[in-house]
Scaffold this active site. Structure first.
Site, PDB file in Angstrom:
ATOM      1  N   THR A 195       0.867  -1.179   0.000  1.00 25.03           N
ATOM      2  CA  THR A 195       0.000   0.000   0.000  1.00 25.03           C
ATOM      3  C   THR A 195       0.906   1.231   0.000  1.00 25.03           C
ATOM      4  O   THR A 195       2.127   1.123   0.161  1.00 25.03           O
ATOM      5  CB  THR A 195      -0.913   0.049   1.251  1.00 25.03           C
ATOM      6  N   ALA A 227       3.186  -1.059   4.720  1.00 22.03           N
ATOM      7  CA  ALA A 227       2.475   0.143   5.160  1.00 22.03           C
ATOM      8  C   ALA A 227       3.503   1.270   5.191  1.00 22.03           C
ATOM      9  O   ALA A 227       4.595   1.107   5.751  1.00 22.03           O
ATOM     10  CB  ALA A 227       1.863  -0.080   6.539  1.00 22.03           C
ATOM     11  N   ILE A 240       7.611  -2.257   6.842  1.00 21.93           N
ATOM     12  CA  ILE A 240       7.549  -0.782   6.933  1.00 21.93           C
ATOM     13  C   ILE A 240       8.133  -0.203   5.655  1.00 21.93           C
ATOM     14  O   ILE A 240       9.259  -0.530   5.262  1.00 21.93           O
ATOM     15  CB  ILE A 240       8.339  -0.291   8.153  1.00 21.93           C
ATOM     16  N   LYS A 241       7.328   0.666   5.020  1.00 24.83           N
ATOM     17  CA  LYS A 241       7.759   1.229   3.738  1.00 24.83           C
ATOM     18  C   LYS A 241       8.300   2.630   3.985  1.00 24.83           C
ATOM     19  O   LYS A 241       7.600   3.482   4.552  1.00 24.83           O
ATOM     20  CB  LYS A 241       6.551   1.286   2.811  1.00 24.83           C
ATOM     21  N   VAL A 242       9.537   2.858   3.570  1.00 20.42           N
ATOM     22  CA  VAL A 242      10.151   4.186   3.734  1.00 20.42           C
ATOM     23  C   VAL A 242      10.619   4.664   2.359  1.00 20.42           C
ATOM     24  O   VAL A 242      11.001   3.854   1.510  1.00 20.42           O
ATOM     25  CB  VAL A 242      11.348   4.158   4.724  1.00 20.42           C
TER      26      VAL A 242
END
Ligand code: E4P
Length: 217
Positions: free
Chosen positions: A27, A56, A82-84
């Site tokens: 997402t 996310a 965790i999307k960075v």
């Protein structure tokens, strides 16, 4: 090859998951906006359907903020990645969060050098965006090839998660190149089943079958 679904449409995710087509979900803030739902609520529901990684994305622009948001998002479920973003701050956050044993997906990658930095910062996934490069007349697939070569040259374990997939040919080309994962909208995954000769052949079989007057059931 792993298939991730680039969507927060839980009905579409559930349908594809029941077919064994879903190894994970990605997402981003735009996808959450389109879902019209609360990020925690919809992400939790997706994580209850899919056992693989569910990305996310953080929205802070400084490393400390990204780390805090990443830890918070990781509380949603054990399978959160965790999307960075691929900024200098994002790389710092990646290093800290991956050092804590969390899955980190470094997103908005548009160059092989960016991908090299993400691997060195301990990223679990690197997300090169094919379609957005093609949109500006650059070669998204060439980027996937370059990253594959670099990662293989040095044995980096960061998985290439080909993103911004716009059509079924992108999926095939990424599979040939050897991307570890593609993340695609549900419509693209479904379009992979289509072929004009399949439809034509089926029409001919059905017409001939009708002439026999037989029934199987
Ligand atoms: C990847 O994780 C992104 O969510 C996505 O693939 C972006 O695709 P787009 O360029 O179609 O928005």
């Amino acid at each position: 090859m792993k298939f991730f679904i680039d969507s927060a449409d839980v009905d579409a995710i559930r349908e594809l998951n029941d077919l064994g087509m879903v190894d994970g979900v990605t997402t981003n803030p735009s996808i959450i906006m389109k879902s019209g739902r609360d990020i925690v609520e919809v992400t939790k529901e997706i994580c209850s359907i899919v056992s693989g990684p569910v990305s996310a994305e953080v929205v802070a622009s400084d490393a400390e903020g990204m780390i805090a948001e990443g830890r918070k998002l990781a509380e949603i479920a054990d399978n959160i990645a965790i999307k960075v973003p691929l900024t200098w701050a994002g790389l710092k956050a990646c290093k800290v969060l991956s050092g804590e044993g969390r899955m980190v997906n470094v997103t908005l990658c548009f160059s092989a050098n960016q991908a090299l930095l993400a691997a060195k910062a301990g990223a679990t996934f690197i997300s090169p965006f094919i379609g957005r490069l093609d949109d500006i007349n650059l070669d998204g697939l060439e980027l996937i090839e370059d990253i594959r070569t670099i990662y293989d040259n040095y044995g980096y374990e960061t998985q290439i998660l080909a993103a911004s997939i716009r059509n079924a040919n992108h999926v095939k080309d990424c599979a040939i190149i050897g991307a570890d994962v593609v993340t695609a909208p549900p419509a693209v995954i479904k379009a992979m089943a289509n072929h004009v000769l399949t439809d034509k052949g089926l029409d001919a079989f059905n017409a001939d079958w009708a002439k026999t007057g037989q029934k199987i059931l």
